[in-house]
Design a protein around this motif. Structure first.
Motif, mmCIF file in Angstrom:
data_model
loop_
_atom_site.group_PDB
_atom_site.id
_atom_site.type_symbol
_atom_site.label_atom_id
_atom_site.label_comp_id
_atom_site.label_asym_id
_atom_site.label_seq_id
_atom_site.Cartn_x
_atom_site.Cartn_y
_atom_site.Cartn_z
ATOM 1 N N UNK A 150 -0.961 12.544 4.612
ATOM 2 C CA UNK A 150 -2.144 12.338 5.447
ATOM 3 C C UNK A 150 -2.720 10.949 5.191
ATOM 4 N N UNK A 151 -2.762 10.601 3.922
ATOM 5 C CA UNK A 151 -3.250 9.273 3.556
ATOM 6 C C UNK A 151 -2.313 8.221 4.134
ATOM 7 N N UNK A 152 -1.020 8.493 4.013
ATOM 8 C CA UNK A 152 -0.014 7.560 4.548
ATOM 9 C C UNK A 152 -0.170 7.375 6.041
ATOM 10 N N UNK B 168 1.723 6.723 -6.566
ATOM 11 C CA UNK B 168 0.652 7.640 -6.943
ATOM 12 C C UNK B 168 1.061 9.068 -6.653
ATOM 13 N N UNK B 169 1.682 9.242 -5.504
ATOM 14 C CA UNK B 169 2.119 10.586 -5.108
ATOM 15 C C UNK B 169 3.121 11.138 -6.115
ATOM 16 N N UNK B 170 4.086 10.295 -6.459
ATOM 17 C CA UNK B 170 5.120 10.739 -7.390
ATOM 18 C C UNK B 170 4.528 11.013 -8.768
ATOM 19 N N UNK C 182 6.978 24.554 -6.216
ATOM 20 C CA UNK C 182 7.513 23.813 -5.057
ATOM 21 C C UNK C 182 6.465 23.722 -3.944
ATOM 22 N N UNK C 183 5.789 24.857 -3.748
ATOM 23 C CA UNK C 183 4.765 24.877 -2.708
ATOM 24 C C UNK C 183 3.633 23.907 -3.033
ATOM 25 N N UNK C 184 3.284 23.924 -4.292
ATOM 26 C CA UNK C 184 2.213 23.032 -4.735
ATOM 27 C C UNK C 184 2.621 21.567 -4.502
ATOM 28 N N UNK C 185 3.875 21.289 -4.825
ATOM 29 C CA UNK C 185 4.396 19.928 -4.618
ATOM 30 C C UNK C 185 4.321 19.571 -3.136
ATOM 31 N N UNK C 186 4.678 20.529 -2.291
ATOM 32 C CA UNK C 186 4.606 20.290 -0.851
ATOM 33 C C UNK C 186 3.183 20.012 -0.394
ATOM 34 N N UNK C 187 2.253 20.764 -0.975
ATOM 35 C CA UNK C 187 0.847 20.554 -0.617
ATOM 36 C C UNK C 187 0.422 19.135 -0.993
ATOM 37 N N UNK C 188 0.828 18.754 -2.207
ATOM 38 C CA UNK C 188 0.473 17.390 -2.658
ATOM 39 C C UNK C 188 1.080 16.351 -1.728
ATOM 40 N N UNK C 189 2.348 16.562 -1.381
ATOM 41 C CA UNK C 189 3.011 15.611 -0.473
ATOM 42 C C UNK C 189 2.300 15.579 0.872
ATOM 43 N N UNK C 190 1.863 16.753 1.306
ATOM 44 C CA UNK C 190 1.139 16.831 2.576
ATOM 45 C C UNK C 190 -0.132 16.006 2.536
ATOM 46 N N UNK C 191 -0.855 16.149 1.426
ATOM 47 C CA UNK C 191 -2.111 15.403 1.280
ATOM 48 C C UNK C 191 -1.828 13.903 1.282
ATOM 49 N N UNK C 192 -0.790 13.532 0.546
ATOM 50 C CA UNK C 192 -0.475 12.105 0.465
ATOM 51 C C UNK C 192 0.044 11.579 1.805
ATOM 52 N N UNK D 264 0.838 -1.209 0.000
ATOM 53 C CA UNK D 264 0.000 0.000 0.000
ATOM 54 C C UNK D 264 0.868 1.253 0.000
ATOM 55 N N UNK D 265 1.909 1.167 0.820
ATOM 56 C CA UNK D 265 2.816 2.315 0.918
ATOM 57 C C UNK D 265 3.453 2.609 -0.439
#
Length: 429
Positions: free
Chosen positions: A213-215, A174-176, A201-211, A167-168
């Motif tokens: 959360x899922x993680x 998916x995140x990448x 970069x900020x947008x990428x950080x936001x996406x990583x943040x969202x992912x 899953x990870x």
DNA sequence: GTAGATGATTTGAG
DNA sequence: CTCAAATCATCTAC
């Protein structure tokens, strides 16, 4: 998201309004560009023009739009304008988002990570001595009897581990993928609207943040699964399973052959554990239970005592007959000497006390064992019918206080000379 | 289902 | 820590 058409138009309009009156580059087939030539129009007119342009966009063919876009991108003032717009946007965005964007290091996530690592779900796979082994060891669990649950636990943990990692991996992939996609999109859009690398970069950080959360949810569920599994295992630990016949045999043999001092030393316990395929703590438990229960109801154990005594006596006699009086490793704590402390000196057992002279010799332990056994045999052969169920038979070993009275003084390593007043205790103490 | 057996745990003393 | 004692929880034979 901003409307690209609007931005496009705005950029275009801004280009027209550049100080110095630099005209936009000539763009063939661009009817919308025509009104911008000449003196700057009044504001209402300007708006009307922009609207007209916007409306015209839909009328344009794809080729026309592309050509227009190209023309815009090639404008010599475009980079300067772009950076100015980026700067303005950056300031606006920062003032809106403020400081709240910076997340503090997540303690919850750290806890989850630590737990997963400790349980062997994340990190390198543990083989052999994993968490459950430690649990079984600390709780005095039986490696043999629990082996089924143990392997079951390991299998289930491994299953959880597998699911977690797959899953990870899926999330990471998916995140990448999503990040790459968004980055490409933004890079592409940055050609037509002000998007700075910082914003990407900020947008990428936001996406990583969202992912992440899922993680974290995944980690949380994994932790819960491990906890459930663990609690099930711990419950199973309490499920008692009777010892094997072999283990009971070994323990009883020792107990009845050391009836005068049924306190095996640490070494003896280890050996008994090894022989019986149980743990040392189980041996301790067994002796604890046995001593209490024997003392409480000696009559009940009489038959058992006689059986084991006879058995041991036969073995001992054989050993003596062979002249092999090597010290038994399973009787390490009854050989150090000391005085008898009998409460029933009238018993035939007293006759055997003459053998105590052996006690100072290295074979003392074995002799003591034989004495105990012979003692039983004497009873068995001579007075068995009257002895069965008669506590007198064994009370000699337990004093009025209920303490275990030994034929030998508790063979404490620290007091080899013996202490007539001492009460028996485990020699390992 | 039940009584007794038995392994494990808890409690308190030393 | 070990031990005794009490108790719990489960197993086993009936």
């Amino acid at each position: 998201m901003e409307d690209p058409a609007r931005l496009l138009a705005a950029a275009h309009g801004a280009g027209v309004a550049l100080p110095g009156g630099i005209p936009p580059p000539p763009s063939a087939g661009d009817p919308a560009a025509a009104p911008h030539r000449g003196p700057p129009p009044a504001a209402p007119q300007d708006t009307g023009d922009i609207l007209q342009q916007i409306m015209a966009i839909t009328d344009q063919s794809l080729d026309e739009a592309q050509a227009r876009k190209h023309a815009l991108n090639c404008h010599r003032m475009k980079p300067a304008l772009f950076s100015v717009l980026c700067e303005i946007k950056e300031k606006t965005v920062l003032s809106i988002r403020g400081i709240q964007e910076e997340d503090p290091p997540d303690a919850q996530l750290m806890r989850l990570d630590n737990m997963l690592l400790a349980e062997g779900v994340s990190g390198p796979e543990k083989r052999g001595r994993g968490g459950p082994t430690a649990v079984a060891a600390t709780s005095g669990g039986c490696p043999n009897d629990n082996s089924i649950e143990h392997s079951d636990y390991r299998a289930k943990l491994s299953q959880i581990r597998q699911i977690y990692h797959s899953e990870l991996e899926k999330y990471e992939q998916a995140c990448s993928e999503f990040t790459t996609h968004v980055m490409n999109l933004l890079r592409e859009q940055s050609r037509t609207r002000p998007i700075s690398p910082k914003e990407i970069e900020r947008m990428v950080n936001i996406i990583h943040g969202k992912f992440s959360t899922i993680q974290m949810q995944l980690k949380q569920s994994t932790c819960e699964a491990v906890m459930i599994l663990r609690s099930r295992f711990l419950d199973a630990r309490r499920k008692r399973r009777n010892f094997s016949k072999q283990a009971t045999e070994v323990l009883n043999e020792y107990f009845y052959s050391h009836l005068s001092n049924p306190y095996p030393s640490e070494e003896a316990k280890e050996e008994l554990a090894k022989k019986g395929g149980i743990t040392v703590s189980q041996v301790s438990n067994w002796f604890g239970n046995k001593r209490i229960r024997y003392k409480k109801n000696m009559g009940k154990f009489q038959e058992e005592a006689n059986i084991y005594a006879a058995k041991t006596a036969v073995d001992a006699t054989n050993v003596v007959a062979q002249g092999n009086q090597a010290n038994s490793p399973s009787t390490p704590n009854s050989g150090s000497s000391g005085s008898f402390k009998m409460t029933n000196s009238g018993d035939s057992f007293i006759n055997l006390q003459s053998l105590t002279s052996y006690q100072s010799s290295p074979v003392g332990a074995n002799v003591q064992s034989q004495m105990d056994s012979l003692h039983h045999v004497i009873h068995q052969t001579g007075r068995y019918d009257t002895i069965v169920g008669n506590p007198l038979y064994t009370t000699q070993r337990i004093d009025a206080n209920g303490s275990w009275q030994d034929a030998t003084t508790p063979s404490s390593v620290t007091s080899p000379a013996g202490d007539p007043g001492s009460v028996n205790s485990d020699a390992s103490n």
